[in-house]
Design a protein around this motif. Structure first.
Motif, PDB file in Angstrom:
ATOM      1  N   ARG A 140       0.829  -1.213   0.000  1.00 18.34           N
ATOM      2  CA  ARG A 140       0.000   0.000   0.000  1.00 18.34           C
ATOM      3  C   ARG A 140       0.861   1.259   0.000  1.00 18.34           C
ATOM      4  O   ARG A 140       0.565   2.233  -0.695  1.00 18.34           O
ATOM      5  N   PHE A 141       1.914   1.240   0.806  1.00 17.84           N
ATOM      6  CA  PHE A 141       2.792   2.412   0.886  1.00 17.84           C
ATOM      7  C   PHE A 141       3.448   2.675  -0.463  1.00 17.84           C
ATOM      8  O   PHE A 141       3.477   3.808  -0.939  1.00 17.84           O
ATOM      9  N   LEU A 142       3.990   1.636  -1.093  1.00 16.29           N
ATOM     10  CA  LEU A 142       4.639   1.795  -2.391  1.00 16.29           C
ATOM     11  C   LEU A 142       3.646   2.286  -3.441  1.00 16.29           C
ATOM     12  O   LEU A 142       3.960   3.170  -4.243  1.00 16.29           O
ATOM     13  N   ARG A 143       2.442   1.741  -3.419  1.00 11.25           N
ATOM     14  CA  ARG A 143       1.420   2.158  -4.372  1.00 11.25           C
ATOM     15  C   ARG A 143       1.049   3.624  -4.160  1.00 11.25           C
ATOM     16  O   ARG A 143       0.970   4.402  -5.103  1.00 11.25           O
ATOM     17  N   ASP A 144       0.824   4.024  -2.895  1.00 11.09           N
ATOM     18  CA  ASP A 144       0.438   5.400  -2.600  1.00 11.09           C
ATOM     19  C   ASP A 144       1.531   6.398  -2.933  1.00 11.09           C
ATOM     20  O   ASP A 144       1.255   7.539  -3.309  1.00 11.09           O
ATOM     21  N   GLU A 145       2.786   5.999  -2.808  1.00  5.60           N
ATOM     22  CA  GLU A 145       3.914   6.877  -3.103  1.00  5.60           C
ATOM     23  C   GLU A 145       4.279   6.870  -4.584  1.00  5.60           C
ATOM     24  O   GLU A 145       5.143   7.618  -5.016  1.00  5.60           O
ATOM     25  N   GLY A 146       3.639   5.999  -5.363  1.00  2.00           N
ATOM     26  CA  GLY A 146       3.926   5.938  -6.790  1.00  2.00           C
ATOM     27  C   GLY A 146       5.221   5.210  -7.090  1.00  2.00           C
ATOM     28  O   GLY A 146       5.788   5.359  -8.177  1.00  2.00           O
ATOM     29  N   LEU A 147       5.707   4.424  -6.163  1.00  2.00           N
ATOM     30  CA  LEU A 147       6.950   3.667  -6.356  1.00  2.00           C
ATOM     31  C   LEU A 147       6.612   2.310  -6.941  1.00  2.00           C
ATOM     32  O   LEU A 147       5.973   1.481  -6.305  1.00  2.00           O
ATOM     33  N   ARG A 148       7.017   2.100  -8.149  1.00  2.00           N
ATOM     34  CA  ARG A 148       6.764   0.825  -8.812  1.00  2.00           C
ATOM     35  C   ARG A 148       8.108   0.192  -9.138  1.00  2.00           C
ATOM     36  O   ARG A 148       9.034   0.857  -9.573  1.00  2.00           O
ATOM     37  N   PHE A 149       8.158  -1.093  -8.901  1.00  2.00           N
ATOM     38  CA  PHE A 149       9.351  -1.799  -9.359  1.00  2.00           C
ATOM     39  C   PHE A 149       8.909  -3.184  -9.812  1.00  2.00           C
ATOM     40  O   PHE A 149       8.036  -3.791  -9.249  1.00  2.00           O
ATOM     41  N   LYS A 150       9.522  -3.628 -10.892  1.00  2.00           N
ATOM     42  CA  LYS A 150       9.187  -4.919 -11.442  1.00  2.00           C
ATOM     43  C   LYS A 150      10.443  -5.782 -11.461  1.00  2.00           C
ATOM     44  O   LYS A 150      11.541  -5.287 -11.656  1.00  2.00           O
ATOM     45  N   LYS A 151      10.207  -7.065 -11.258  1.00  2.00           N
ATOM     46  CA  LYS A 151      11.348  -7.977 -11.282  1.00  2.00           C
ATOM     47  C   LYS A 151      11.928  -8.081 -12.686  1.00  2.00           C
ATOM     48  O   LYS A 151      13.122  -8.141 -12.885  1.00  2.00           O
ATOM     49  N   ASN A 152      11.086  -8.106 -13.702  1.00  2.00           N
ATOM     50  CA  ASN A 152      11.513  -8.249 -15.067  1.00  2.00           C
ATOM     51  C   ASN A 152      11.363  -6.900 -15.762  1.00  2.00           C
ATOM     52  O   ASN A 152      10.276  -6.519 -16.177  1.00  2.00           O
ATOM     53  N   THR A 153      12.446  -6.178 -15.909  1.00  2.00           N
ATOM     54  CA  THR A 153      12.392  -4.835 -16.488  1.00  2.00           C
ATOM     55  C   THR A 153      12.124  -4.848 -17.989  1.00  2.00           C
ATOM     56  O   THR A 153      11.752  -3.832 -18.551  1.00  2.00           O
ATOM     57  N   VAL A 154      12.279  -6.000 -18.646  1.00  2.00           N
ATOM     58  CA  VAL A 154      12.034  -6.086 -20.076  1.00  2.00           C
ATOM     59  C   VAL A 154      10.550  -5.909 -20.362  1.00  2.00           C
ATOM     60  O   VAL A 154      10.153  -5.305 -21.342  1.00  2.00           O
ATOM     61  N   ARG A 155       9.692  -6.436 -19.471  1.00  2.00           N
ATOM     62  CA  ARG A 155       8.242  -6.362 -19.671  1.00  2.00           C
ATOM     63  C   ARG A 155       7.644  -5.037 -19.245  1.00  2.00           C
ATOM     64  O   ARG A 155       6.501  -4.764 -19.522  1.00  2.00           O
ATOM     65  N   SER A 156       8.338  -4.239 -18.509  1.00  2.00           N
ATOM     66  CA  SER A 156       7.761  -3.004 -17.989  1.00  2.00           C
ATOM     67  C   SER A 156       7.470  -2.051 -19.105  1.00  2.00           C
ATOM     68  O   SER A 156       6.492  -1.467 -19.264  1.00  2.00           O
TER      69      SER A 156
END
Length: 119
Positions: free
Chosen positions: A103-119
């Protein structure tokens, strides 16, 4: 959200219990739950008042103080999972659930993905 019972009712209930009636008898007479009678009695003993506590309001998020640390960890370890972040925070003495981290990451707009190729 429901409203709390009136202070007048609370005071009459507490007075009846102090006069020697059982909590169950008082609850039946005033048509309230036994648990309410017990809690009002406990509150009266501890604070001297039967007034309800504040309802609702804003609750400060625990992770706000650790925003810089979270940013740094995401930059250093882009493949970090929510559970991994939770464990890193626990090492710092901040005990939260992975849901709170999400929830904190979502509210702060912090997104991270394990596979950066798909982002």
């Amino acid at each position: 959200m429901t409203r709390p019972y009136s202070n007048d009712l609370r005071e009459r209930v507490v007075s009846a219990v102090q006069a020697g009636e059982s909590c169950r008898a008082v609850a039946a007479r005033f048509d309230v739950a036994v648990s309410s009678v017990v809690k009002w009695q406990q509150r009266y003993r501890s604070t001297g008042s039967v007034a309800p506590r504040k309802m609702g309001g804003y609750r400060k998020r625990v992770l706000t103080e650790h925003l810089e640390f979270i940013h740094e960890q995401i930059k250093q370890t882009p493949h970090l999972t929510l559970h991994g972040m939770k464990d890193l925070l626990a090492e710092r003495g901040v005990i939260v659930s992975h849901q709170a981290v999400w929830r904190f990451l979502r509210d702060e707009g912090l997104r991270f993905k394990k596979n950066t190729v798909r982002s």
